[in-house]
Design an enzyme around this catalytic site. Structure first.
Site, PDB file in Angstrom:
ATOM      1  N   GLU A 172       3.301  16.644  13.484  1.00  0.00           N
ATOM      2  CA  GLU A 172       4.243  16.961  14.686  1.00  0.00           C
ATOM      3  C   GLU A 172       5.736  17.040  14.340  1.00  0.00           C
ATOM      4  O   GLU A 172       6.571  16.837  15.111  1.00  0.00           O
ATOM      5  CB  GLU A 172       3.913  15.856  15.920  1.00  0.00           C
TER       6      GLU A 172
HETATM    7  C1  LIG Z   1      -3.817  15.320   9.279  1.00  0.00           C
HETATM    8  C2  LIG Z   1      -3.077  16.305   9.655  1.00  0.00           C
HETATM    9  C3  LIG Z   1      -3.247  16.595  10.794  1.00  0.00           C
HETATM   10  C4  LIG Z   1      -2.478  17.630  11.740  1.00  0.00           C
HETATM   11  N1  LIG Z   1      -2.484  18.196  12.962  1.00  0.00           N
HETATM   12  C5  LIG Z   1      -2.104  19.307  13.462  1.00  0.00           C
HETATM   13  C6  LIG Z   1      -2.333  19.954  14.510  1.00  0.00           C
HETATM   14  O1  LIG Z   1      -2.976  19.309  15.312  1.00  0.00           O
HETATM   15  N2  LIG Z   1      -1.805  21.176  14.960  1.00  0.00           N
HETATM   16  C7  LIG Z   1      -0.802  21.812  14.048  1.00  0.00           C
HETATM   17  O2  LIG Z   1      -0.235  22.846  14.539  1.00  0.00           O
HETATM   18  N3  LIG Z   1      -0.470  21.069  12.940  1.00  0.00           N
HETATM   19  C8  LIG Z   1      -0.934  19.983  12.586  1.00  0.00           C
HETATM   20  N4  LIG Z   1      -0.644  19.481  11.295  1.00  0.00           N
HETATM   21  C9  LIG Z   1       0.448  20.038  10.573  1.00  0.00           C
HETATM   22  C10 LIG Z   1       1.534  19.359  10.212  1.00  0.00           C
HETATM   23  O3  LIG Z   1       2.441  19.383  11.457  1.00  0.00           O
HETATM   24  C11 LIG Z   1       2.379  19.938   9.106  1.00  0.00           C
HETATM   25  O4  LIG Z   1       1.659  19.491   7.772  1.00  0.00           O
HETATM   26  C12 LIG Z   1       3.516  19.288   9.117  1.00  0.00           C
HETATM   27  O5  LIG Z   1       4.371  19.901  10.127  1.00  0.00           O
HETATM   28  C13 LIG Z   1       4.566  19.751   7.762  1.00  0.00           C
HETATM   29  O6  LIG Z   1       4.469  21.205   7.478  1.00  0.00           O
HETATM   30  P1  LIG Z   1       3.785  21.492   6.065  1.00  0.00           P
HETATM   31  O7  LIG Z   1       2.574  20.574   5.529  1.00  0.00           O
HETATM   32  O8  LIG Z   1       3.883  22.942   5.796  1.00  0.00           O
HETATM   33  O9  LIG Z   1       4.897  21.103   4.872  1.00  0.00           O
HETATM   34  P2  LIG Z   1       6.244  21.853   4.519  1.00  0.00           P
HETATM   35  O10 LIG Z   1       6.993  22.402   5.775  1.00  0.00           O
HETATM   36  O11 LIG Z   1       5.828  22.653   3.525  1.00  0.00           O
HETATM   37  O12 LIG Z   1       7.350  20.658   4.226  1.00  0.00           O
HETATM   38  C14 LIG Z   1       7.295  19.822   2.742  1.00  0.00           C
HETATM   39  C15 LIG Z   1       8.368  18.916   2.652  1.00  0.00           C
HETATM   40  O13 LIG Z   1       9.591  19.812   2.875  1.00  0.00           O
HETATM   41  C16 LIG Z   1      10.475  19.133   3.831  1.00  0.00           C
HETATM   42  N5  LIG Z   1      11.237  20.157   4.540  1.00  0.00           N
HETATM   43  C17 LIG Z   1      10.813  21.381   5.013  1.00  0.00           C
HETATM   44  N6  LIG Z   1      11.777  22.087   5.626  1.00  0.00           N
HETATM   45  C18 LIG Z   1      12.803  21.291   5.444  1.00  0.00           C
HETATM   46  C19 LIG Z   1      14.075  21.329   6.044  1.00  0.00           C
HETATM   47  N7  LIG Z   1      14.419  22.373   6.791  1.00  0.00           N
HETATM   48  N8  LIG Z   1      15.363  20.381   5.790  1.00  0.00           N
HETATM   49  C20 LIG Z   1      14.617  19.149   4.754  1.00  0.00           C
HETATM   50  N9  LIG Z   1      13.432  19.033   4.690  1.00  0.00           N
HETATM   51  C21 LIG Z   1      12.349  19.957   4.798  1.00  0.00           C
HETATM   52  C22 LIG Z   1       9.341  18.502   4.895  1.00  0.00           C
HETATM   53  O14 LIG Z   1       9.951  17.367   5.484  1.00  0.00           O
HETATM   54  C23 LIG Z   1       8.442  17.986   3.985  1.00  0.00           C
HETATM   55  O15 LIG Z   1       8.692  16.777   3.372  1.00  0.00           O
HETATM   56  C24 LIG Z   1      -1.493  18.350  10.803  1.00  0.00           C
HETATM   57  C25 LIG Z   1      -1.067  17.917   9.365  1.00  0.00           C
HETATM   58  C26 LIG Z   1      -2.019  16.743   8.991  1.00  0.00           C
HETATM   59  C27 LIG Z   1      -1.910  16.545   7.637  1.00  0.00           C
END
Ligand SMILES: Cc1cc2nc3c(=O)[nH]c(=O)nc-3n(C[C@H](O)[C@H](O)[C@H](O)COP(=O)(O)OP(=O)(O)OC[C@H]3O[C@@H](n4cnc5c(N)ncnc54)[C@H](O)[C@@H]3O)c2cc1C
Length: 387
Positions: free
Chosen positions: A368
């Site tokens: 989230e």
């Molecule tokens: C178990 C689980 C359940 C989930 N459930 C749902 C769900 O029900 N519905 C749904 O839609 N999603 C869901 N998610 C997805 C979750 O919300 C995302 O994984 C999360 O928002 C991060 O996105 P990402 O994994 O693409 O990481 P990325 O966006 O690739 O981020 C990688 C790293 O870079 C950092 N980063 C990225 N952009 C910036 C910035 N501008 N400034 C500083 N740091 C930054 C992040 O904080 C992180 O540390 C779930 C994920 C998991 C693992």
């Protein structure tokens, strides 16, 4: 922290505590061990009427306040965070309909979500777009009477068990203004569930890939106008973050209770380890973190309730929503790690629940919106709205 609860809140919490004790706690370790989705917990929530808490009375729910909702999630997470998120995500899946759905959509979906006859999920994240929501690539191409959706959603909680998924796809050009929101039912042609993820924690929850292959969605299932999807997603997340914060809070409380008890039983050098100042300082820091987070989580819930009536975009409450999620999850990570430390070697072993709490806590810093994103939201709120 003593909260002034209404009689109704007290009754609900008493019932949830009993449900957690009798129907969740006994199975939590095994579901975690086996990566098993606990259908018996779904049944328990149905029987207790918990799915209806976040749904207004007009649509067959209870219309409980945001504060009641977070108190319930907190109670459940004290025992099993994976089970807690099964309920919170039912509400998350319903939120886009609640904040921006048409009357027909509310009538069709909310009563079934309120009873738990249908389970829901909210599919926003994609393989190439998590934090960068505006970069999502799933396409919705218009055709007579509706749209064809093509693309993929990643890491969707409840995704593999949901009957209804509220999701987001691009109807226009790049960026946030090109995104629209849709309701997809499980049986729609071209919709399928891909791989179910194996995870570090919250292993009793179901996390799935969702695949859209020319999936036909009728026009009446678009939520709001074309191009409003990004705003629907943000209004949804502003409201759901206090639930994730409550999940983190419950995990920390569960770990603290276990550590407090263990510290008074375990002996080293001829005395209970609770008599060592090093252990006492850890317990004190854990308790302070928990109490500070509780204040923030409950405040955020009350502010979201107050400012968010009628599905409005939150202006100031979203800062508290993000603060609560970020602070409570960082606190939960620290408290659960310290709980493992207090258990010593036994903390690292699966016979005791604290290692599960530590693994479960980690996700609350990620989903989230990661805590980096929450800090951006908080800072921007002060920069644009002032203190
Ligand atoms: C178990 C689980 C359940 C989930 N459930 C749902 C769900 O029900 N519905 C749904 O839609 N999603 C869901 N998610 C997805 C979750 O919300 C995302 O994984 C999360 O928002 C991060 O996105 P990402 O994994 O693409 O990481 P990325 O966006 O690739 O981020 C990688 C790293 O870079 C950092 N980063 C990225 N952009 C910036 C910035 N501008 N400034 C500083 N740091 C930054 C992040 O904080 C992180 O540390 C779930 C994920 C998991 C693992």
């Amino acid at each position: 922290m003593d909260l002034k609860l209404t009689d109704e809140q007290r009754q609900i919490l008493e019932m949830v505590r009993e449900l957690a004790r009798e129907r969740i706690a006994p199975g939590a370790g095994e579901w975690d061990e086996k990566d098993e989705f606990p259908w018996e917990v779904v049944d328990a929530y149905r029987e207790a009427g918990l799915y209806g808490l976040a749904i207004p009375e007009a649509y067959g729910g209870v219309g409980a306040s945001e504060l009641t909702q977070v108190l319930v999630v907190e109670e459940l997470a004290k025992v099993d965070a994976g089970s807690a998120i099964i309920l919170a995500v039912q509400w998350l899946g319903a939120l886009p309909i609640l904040v921006a759905g048409s009357e027909e959509q509310k009538q069709r979906y909310l009563p079934r979500l309120a009873t738990g006859e249908w389970l829901s999920a909210m599919g926003l994240t994609e393989p190439e777009a998590g934090s960068d929501v505006a970069g999502l690539q799933t396409r919705a191409v218009r055709e007579p009477g509706g749209y064809r959706l093509t693309g993929q959603k990643k890491f969707i909680t409840n995704g593999g068990v949901a009957d209804v998924v509220t999701t987001f796809a691009r109807t226009g050009g790049p960026g946030p203004k090109g995104i629209s929101a849709f309701i997809v039912e499980k049986g729609y042609e071209g919709f399928s569930v891909g791989r179910i993820e194996r995870k570090l924690g919250i292993r009793s929850s179901n996390t799935a890939e969702l695949l859209f292959d020319d999936c036909r969605v009728p026009e009446e299932n678009r939520i709001g106008e074309e191009g409003e999807g990004f705003s629907v997603a943000m209004r949804t997340l502003d409201r759901s973050r206090p639930s994730v914060a409550a999940q983190a809070l419950g995990i920390a409380e569960g770990a603290f209770d276990a550590a407090l008890q263990y510290a008074q039983e375990r002996k080293a050098f001829g005395r209970e380890i609770a008599q060592f100042q090093a252990i006492q300082f850890m317990l004190a820091d854990m308790a302070m973190g928990i109490e500070a987070a509780r204040g923030l989580v409950y405040r955020a819930a009350e502010m979201v309730e107050e400012e968010g009536r009628g599905g409005r975009r939150l202006v100031r409450a979203n800062r508290y929503s993000s603060m609560a999620k970020c602070f409570a999850s960082d606190m939960a990570m620290k408290v659960t790690t310290d709980a493992v430390q207090i258990f010593g070697g036994y903390g690292y072993i699966k016979d005791f629940p604290v290692e599960r709490y530590m693994r479960d806590a980690k996700i609350t810093q990620i989903y989230e919106g990661t805590n980096e994103i929450q800090r951006i939201v908080i800072a921007r709120s002060y920069l644009s709205e002032g203190a």
